[in-house]
Design a protein around this motif. Structure first.
Motif, PDB file in Angstrom:
ATOM      1  N   GLY A  23       0.810  -1.217   0.000  1.00 48.42           N
ATOM      2  CA  GLY A  23       0.000   0.000   0.000  1.00 48.42           C
ATOM      3  C   GLY A  23       0.846   1.272   0.000  1.00 48.42           C
ATOM      4  O   GLY A  23       0.338   2.363  -0.252  1.00 48.42           O
ATOM      5  N   SER A  66     -12.276  -7.317  -1.054  1.00 40.73           N
ATOM      6  CA  SER A  66     -10.857  -7.391  -0.702  1.00 40.73           C
ATOM      7  C   SER A  66     -10.615  -6.530   0.532  1.00 40.73           C
ATOM      8  O   SER A  66     -11.135  -5.421   0.630  1.00 40.73           O
ATOM      9  N   GLY A 126      -7.496  -5.702   1.395  1.00 40.95           N
ATOM     10  CA  GLY A 126      -6.150  -5.158   1.245  1.00 40.95           C
ATOM     11  C   GLY A 126      -5.061  -6.186   1.501  1.00 40.95           C
ATOM     12  O   GLY A 126      -5.304  -7.394   1.460  1.00 40.95           O
ATOM     13  N   THR A 127      -3.883  -5.688   1.790  1.00 41.76           N
ATOM     14  CA  THR A 127      -2.713  -6.567   1.837  1.00 41.76           C
ATOM     15  C   THR A 127      -2.220  -6.839   3.261  1.00 41.76           C
ATOM     16  O   THR A 127      -1.225  -7.518   3.446  1.00 41.76           O
ATOM     17  N   VAL A 183     -11.170 -11.844  -2.762  1.00 39.52           N
ATOM     18  CA  VAL A 183      -9.723 -12.039  -2.565  1.00 39.52           C
ATOM     19  C   VAL A 183      -9.516 -12.614  -1.172  1.00 39.52           C
ATOM     20  O   VAL A 183      -9.817 -11.963  -0.171  1.00 39.52           O
ATOM     21  N   ARG A 188      -4.918 -13.079  -5.132  1.00 41.99           N
ATOM     22  CA  ARG A 188      -4.669 -11.667  -5.428  1.00 41.99           C
ATOM     23  C   ARG A 188      -5.324 -11.314  -6.765  1.00 41.99           C
ATOM     24  O   ARG A 188      -5.154 -12.021  -7.755  1.00 41.99           O
ATOM     25  N   ALA A 189      -6.050 -10.229  -6.768  1.00 38.07           N
ATOM     26  CA  ALA A 189      -6.752  -9.817  -7.994  1.00 38.07           C
ATOM     27  C   ALA A 189      -6.024  -8.633  -8.631  1.00 38.07           C
ATOM     28  O   ALA A 189      -5.377  -7.865  -7.933  1.00 38.07           O
ATOM     29  N   GLN A 210      -6.631  -5.539  -9.082  1.00 36.78           N
ATOM     30  CA  GLN A 210      -7.755  -4.774  -8.516  1.00 36.78           C
ATOM     31  C   GLN A 210      -8.296  -3.659  -9.408  1.00 36.78           C
ATOM     32  O   GLN A 210      -9.499  -3.507  -9.544  1.00 36.78           O
ATOM     33  N   HIS A 236     -11.879  -2.776   3.029  1.00 41.16           N
ATOM     34  CA  HIS A 236     -11.428  -2.361   4.364  1.00 41.16           C
ATOM     35  C   HIS A 236     -11.162  -0.848   4.380  1.00 41.16           C
ATOM     36  O   HIS A 236     -10.819  -0.301   5.411  1.00 41.16           O
ATOM     37  N   GLY A 245      -8.727   0.918   2.889  1.00 43.28           N
ATOM     38  CA  GLY A 245      -7.367   1.441   2.789  1.00 43.28           C
ATOM     39  C   GLY A 245      -7.414   2.596   1.786  1.00 43.28           C
ATOM     40  O   GLY A 245      -8.291   2.615   0.904  1.00 43.28           O
ATOM     41  N   TRP A 246      -6.515   3.545   1.904  1.00 45.40           N
ATOM     42  CA  TRP A 246      -6.621   4.737   1.056  1.00 45.40           C
ATOM     43  C   TRP A 246      -6.475   4.416  -0.429  1.00 45.40           C
ATOM     44  O   TRP A 246      -7.178   4.956  -1.272  1.00 45.40           O
ATOM     45  N   ASN A 247      -5.557   3.494  -0.780  1.00 45.13           N
ATOM     46  CA  ASN A 247      -5.401   3.152  -2.203  1.00 45.13           C
ATOM     47  C   ASN A 247      -6.689   2.543  -2.749  1.00 45.13           C
ATOM     48  O   ASN A 247      -7.151   2.908  -3.828  1.00 45.13           O
ATOM     49  N   SER A 248      -7.252   1.609  -1.994  1.00 44.38           N
ATOM     50  CA  SER A 248      -8.480   0.957  -2.461  1.00 44.38           C
ATOM     51  C   SER A 248      -9.607   1.972  -2.577  1.00 44.38           C
ATOM     52  O   SER A 248     -10.396   1.939  -3.536  1.00 44.38           O
ATOM     53  N   GLU A 281      -8.995   3.974  -5.696  1.00 43.83           N
ATOM     54  CA  GLU A 281      -9.187   3.157  -6.903  1.00 43.83           C
ATOM     55  C   GLU A 281     -10.674   2.937  -7.179  1.00 43.83           C
ATOM     56  O   GLU A 281     -11.115   2.957  -8.327  1.00 43.83           O
TER      57      GLU A 281
HETATM   58  N1  UDP Z   1      -4.403  -4.978  -4.259  1.00 41.80           N
HETATM   59  C1  UDP Z   1      -4.445  -5.639  -5.466  1.00 41.80           C
HETATM   60  N2  UDP Z   1      -5.000  -6.873  -5.497  1.00 41.80           N
HETATM   61  C2  UDP Z   1      -5.508  -7.490  -4.405  1.00 41.80           C
HETATM   62  C3  UDP Z   1      -5.475  -6.800  -3.169  1.00 41.80           C
HETATM   63  C4  UDP Z   1      -4.924  -5.537  -3.145  1.00 41.80           C
HETATM   64  O1  UDP Z   1      -4.007  -5.120  -6.497  1.00 41.80           O
HETATM   65  O2  UDP Z   1      -5.980  -8.619  -4.527  1.00 41.80           O
HETATM   66  C5  UDP Z   1      -3.815  -3.621  -4.240  1.00 41.80           C
HETATM   67  C6  UDP Z   1      -4.874  -2.553  -4.300  1.00 41.80           C
HETATM   68  O3  UDP Z   1      -5.189  -2.260  -5.642  1.00 41.80           O
HETATM   69  C7  UDP Z   1      -4.223  -1.392  -3.563  1.00 41.80           C
HETATM   70  C8  UDP Z   1      -3.274  -2.070  -2.584  1.00 41.80           C
HETATM   71  O4  UDP Z   1      -3.127  -3.417  -3.012  1.00 41.80           O
HETATM   72  O5  UDP Z   1      -3.486  -0.588  -4.462  1.00 41.80           O
HETATM   73  C9  UDP Z   1      -3.817  -2.059  -1.170  1.00 41.80           C
HETATM   74  O6  UDP Z   1      -3.635  -0.808  -0.617  1.00 41.80           O
HETATM   75  P1  UDP Z   1      -4.655  -0.184   0.422  1.00 41.80           P
HETATM   76  O7  UDP Z   1      -4.135   1.168   0.782  1.00 41.80           O
HETATM   77  O8  UDP Z   1      -6.039  -0.218  -0.111  1.00 41.80           O
HETATM   78  O9  UDP Z   1      -4.642  -1.158   1.652  1.00 41.80           O
HETATM   79  P2  UDP Z   1      -3.464  -1.826   2.541  1.00 41.80           P
HETATM   80  O10 UDP Z   1      -3.092  -3.077   1.862  1.00 41.80           O
HETATM   81  O11 UDP Z   1      -2.326  -0.835   2.606  1.00 41.80           O
HETATM   82  O12 UDP Z   1      -4.146  -2.053   3.846  1.00 41.80           O
END
Ligand code: UDP
Length: 451
Positions: A19, A270, A272-273, A299, A331-332, A334, A349, A351-354, A357
């Motif tokens: 992330g 999903s 997140g990671t 996921v 893992r997708a 996303q 969840h 997360g800022w990236n999700s 997106e």
């Molecule tokens: N992600 C992805 N595929 C998955 C799960 C997560 O590509 O199956 C990417 C998602 O697109 C995002 C990042 O992992 O860019 C997760 O960042 P986020 O800030 O949402 O959450 P964090 O993992 O930091 O809690």
């Protein structure tokens, strides 16, 4: 006035977690397209190395005394960050010394993730300009700043009162006082220590946020007024064409599966990671999803279900229904998934990236945050953008089924989608020539060039 004609070099230091790596690499790509040479300093070789072939022209350097894997395994996020900051400073200083030799003293700026604060100390010692990059929401940063100015003892007493917990922080709707407290990380003291370091800007001359004014206008204005240094809201960065920097292989098979589903019918799930769930919660989710009768793409990351490797936590009867109506991946891809016409909603969840997106693709959300910053993002999604619903309290199959139907089937969900689509257009406009993020990136580039 320009300082010199040669390619200027920027050193980037991401946190070694997906992330954080992803937006930092996107920032690197955006700056590279503007004519800067990029060096990425990584802490653990195996974490970012997958992207080194994807970014031709970028220099990748590993800190000489990176943390060995066996030392960090089993550490929580906070302990990991504390250890990294404790051990990183000396080796980063060596690394900068070598880079200065190699590039004839030509390093224009160190841009470091706000959690890699040891870089701030090194930049100060080496008298190099530094800029902080926050990969989380601007509002989350506001929340930390407000918190750092409180009288902690009084605040903790106030927080025993339910009414005070729910009270909105003056002029910062929807941020509530309870959102200021860290949650979901275990013991509070180490989190407060890290937060104290994160709000300390040292000699940094600017902070970059992966956000845009049309998403968080109040918070961006607040930061511009309060931080006393330049603030650049130049996101969402993932929209800049950039190679993937995924640390784990993506399962593309789900796109073929999505191709067979009806338009706007699928709920994508999903967390997140990093986030982990109890087996009991996962089972309730599985039943709720199955009972909703909507197709779902889920996921399930290895290690994301506590006490189990992954899908084997699900009983046979659930696995059978999943195979009829659902599709599970580790893992997708996303962004591709969210962009797919079959996807009608995102269980996230937050997360800022999700969050970014999803909004960029105009997909409404079911919010199920785990930690304090995700709570703040969920509050924005639900109360400011009105592009999602939050699943509160215990996860129960009935609630899950209802939430999925509200979002995908009901009129209510259609309204959320409409609002998400309006936001999507505003975001696109902010990234086009003349838009606020477009201008912020140009201003940042000019600022770097005159340093
Ligand atoms: N992600 C992805 N595929 C998955 C799960 C997560 O590509 O199956 C990417 C998602 O697109 C995002 C990042 O992992 O860019 C997760 O960042 P986020 O800030 O949402 O959450 P964090 O993992 O930091 O809690």
């Amino acid at each position: 006035m320009e300082k010199k004609e040669t390619m200027r070099r920027i050193v980037l230091v991401p946190v070694p977690a997906q992330g954080h790596v992803t937006p930092m690499m996107q920032l690197g790509r955006a700056l590279n397209l503007k004519g800067f040479s990029i060096t990425v300093v990584q802490v653990q070789f195996d974490l970012v190395s997958s992207s080194s072939q994807q970014f031709p022209g970028f220099q990748f350097v590993t800190l000489p005394k990176s943390l060995p894997k066996y030392e960090v395994e089993g550490l929580g996020q906070i302990e990991f960050m504390m250890m990294l900051n404790k051990t990183g400073e000396a080796s980063f200083k060596d690394c900068i010394g070598q880079l200065l030799l190699q590039h004839g003293n030509d390093i224009d700026c160190i841009i470091y993730d706000e959690f890699m604060y040891f870089c701030g100390y090194v930049a100060q010692e080496c008298k190099l300009p530094s800029v902080i990059f926050s990969t989380q929401s601007a509002t989350n940063h506001v929340s930390r700043c407000v918190f750092s100015k409180l009288d902690l003892d009084k605040f903790l007493i106030d927080m025993k009162d339910q009414e005070k917990q729910e009270k909105v922080v003056e002029n910062l709707y929807p941020l509530r006082y309870k959102d200021l407290l860290p949650s979901g990380f275990g013991p509070v003291e180490p989190v407060l220590k890290i937060r104290g370091e994160v709000v300390n800007k040292r000699t940094a001359s600017a902070v970059i946020f992966n956000t845009t004014s049309c998403l968080e206008s109040l918070s961006v204005s607040w930061l511009k007024q309060e931080l006393g240094i330049e603030v650049y809201a130049l996101g969402p960065l993932h929209v800049t064409p950039s190679p993937p920097s995924s640390l784990r292989e993506e399962d593309k098979g789900c796109i073929e599966w999505l191709n067979k589903q009806k338009s706007r019918s699928v709920i994508y799930i999903s967390v997140g990671t990093v986030a982990q769930m109890e087996t009991k919660e996962v089972l309730e989710m599985a039943w709720g999803l199955c009972n909703s009768n909507q197709p779902f793409l889920w996921v399930i990351r290895p290690g994301s279900i506590l006490g189990s490797r992954g899908v084997e936590a699900l009983p046979n009867e659930v696995s059978k229904i999943i195979s009829e109506r659902g599709y599970i991946v580790e893992r997708a891809p996303q962004i591709e998934v969210l962009r797919h016409p079959a996807v009608g909603g995102f269980w996230s969840h937050c997360g800022w990236n999700s969050t970014l997106e999803s909004i960029v693709e105009g997909v409404p959300l079911i919010c199920r945050p785990f930690q304090s910053e995700q709570n703040v993002n969920a509050a924005y999604i639900v109360s400011v953008w009105e592009a999602g619903i939050q699943l509160e309290g215990e996860v129960e199959r009935g609630k899950v089924e209802r939430a999925v139907k509200r979002l995908i089937v009901d009129e209510e969900g259609a309204g959320m989608r409409e609002r998400a689509l309006v936001l999507k257009e505003k975001l696109k406009a902010s990234l086009r020539s003349g838009g606020s993020s477009y201008n912020a990136l140009d201003e940042f580039v000019n600022y770097l060039k005159t340093k």
